[in-house]
Motif scaffolding. Structure first.
Motif, short mmCIF file in Angstrom:
data_model
loop_
_atom_site.label_atom_id
_atom_site.label_comp_id
_atom_site.label_asym_id
_atom_site.label_seq_id
_atom_site.Cartn_x
_atom_site.Cartn_y
_atom_site.Cartn_z
N GLY A 26 40.97 49.43 40.71
CA GLY A 26 40.55 49.84 39.37
C GLY A 26 39.35 50.77 39.44
O GLY A 26 38.83 51.09 40.51
N LYS A 28 35.56 51.69 37.24
CA LYS A 28 34.65 51.24 36.19
C LYS A 28 34.23 52.37 35.25
O LYS A 28 33.35 52.19 34.42
CB LYS A 28 33.40 50.59 36.81
N THR A 32 37.84 52.07 32.16
CA THR A 32 37.36 50.75 31.74
C THR A 32 37.04 50.80 30.25
O THR A 32 37.39 49.91 29.48
CB THR A 32 36.09 50.34 32.54
N GLY A 38 40.21 49.02 34.13
CA GLY A 38 39.00 48.35 34.64
C GLY A 38 39.34 47.06 35.37
O GLY A 38 40.52 46.76 35.61
N GLN A 39 38.30 46.31 35.70
CA GLN A 39 38.49 45.07 36.46
C GLN A 39 39.45 44.10 35.76
O GLN A 39 40.30 43.48 36.39
CB GLN A 39 37.12 44.41 36.64
N LYS A 40 39.29 44.00 34.45
CA LYS A 40 40.14 43.08 33.67
C LYS A 40 41.61 43.50 33.77
O LYS A 40 42.49 42.69 34.02
CB LYS A 40 39.68 43.08 32.21
N VAL A 42 42.98 45.33 36.06
CA VAL A 42 43.45 45.15 37.44
C VAL A 42 43.98 43.71 37.59
O VAL A 42 45.06 43.48 38.12
CB VAL A 42 42.31 45.44 38.46
N GLY A 43 43.21 42.75 37.09
CA GLY A 43 43.61 41.34 37.18
C GLY A 43 44.91 41.08 36.44
O GLY A 43 45.80 40.38 36.94
N GLU A 64 42.84 42.93 45.08
CA GLU A 64 42.24 43.62 43.94
C GLU A 64 40.84 44.14 44.27
O GLU A 64 40.06 43.44 44.91
CB GLU A 64 42.13 42.66 42.75
N THR A 66 37.74 46.91 42.33
CA THR A 66 37.43 47.88 41.27
C THR A 66 36.19 48.67 41.70
O THR A 66 35.13 48.09 41.93
CB THR A 66 37.19 47.17 39.91
#
Ligand code: SF4
Ligand code: SF4
Length: 224
Positions: A26, A28, A32, A38-40, A42-43, A64, A66
């Motif tokens: 990901g 930021k 994002t 973003g990180q979310k 990606v999850g 994963e 980011t």
């Protein structure tokens, strides 16, 4: 910012189908902010891909990560260690399309795929709604048009508008979009500059635009 959106799950499943070990990366930055990569996100995508594989009773390993940004070699370098130690089949980037190209440029032997569709330069009108505001022509002229870009925001990129199809302040190409020239008119009224509507904008300098191929900015004062 650059506005992007995630590719449809069907396309992502097809893209990742041949691979059993994937690094999902990901960013930021802009993606994002526009809730695309973003990180979310990606999850969420990693879980979706794992569940899909589980249903098919096929193994998949998705790691994963980011990065601060994917458009900067300094951060792309952080992928070196995980790539070296994990022997990934492919890297799936959740940045704008600059990201996967920067990763591919740095790690020539890796398969790199885009998980997002990069759409435009714009901003958020409200939560969950983004609109295009600039086409990066390289010579900004919006001061002539009440601060509104006729290139990006008029469907016909008219510099001497309106076209005549505007109705009720909306564009004839898409009635959900405000007519840029209606907005320009209203803004010039607000600024007390309506006389600008009478002036003819003779020509636009397109030499700085995309038509001459990929562009580059060189800042001698910053180069090392
Ligand atoms: S005039 Fe060019 S640089 Fe300025 S907002 Fe429009 S497309 Fe972007
Ligand atoms: S209706 Fe307005 S925004 Fe749409 S093409 Fe015509 S001038 Fe441009």
């Amino acid at each position: 910012m650059i506005v992007a959106e995630r590719k449809p799950m069907e396309e992502l499943l097809q893209m990742t189908d041949p691979f059993g070990k994937i690094l999902l990366v990901g960013c930021k930055g802009c993606v994002t902010v526009c809730n695309a990569g973003g990180q979310k996100e990606v999850g969420i995508l990693a879980s979706g891909l794992r569940i899909a594989r589980k249903k098919e009773k096929r193994e998949i390993q998705i790691d994963e990560m980011t990065l601060e940004r994917q458009c900067d070699p300094e951060y792309i370098a952080q992928l070196e260690e995980p790539i070296k130690s994990n022997n990934y089949d492919a890297i799936l980037s959740m940045a704008c399309s600059v990201g996967p190209q920067f990763i591919a440029r740095a790690y020539g032997d890796q398969i790199v795929m885009p998980a997002l569709n990069t759409c435009f330069m714009g901003g958020a009108l409200e939560h969950g709604v983004w609109a295009e505001f600039c086409q990066g022509c390289g010579t900004c002229i919006i001061h002539n048009f009440g601060g509104i870009c006729p290139i990006a925001r008029c469907a016909k990129s008219l510099m001497n508008g309106p076209c005549g199809g505007s109705a009720g302040g909306k564009c004839e190409i898409n009635p959900e979009t405000d007519c840029a020239w209606h907005l320009i008119y209203e803004r010039l009224v607000q600024l007390g500059q309506l006389d600008k509507m009478r002036s003819v904008f003779m020509y636009k300098d397109w030499t700085t635009s995309r038509d001459g191929g990929p562009r580059k900015i060189v800042r001698e004062d910053l180069k090392q």
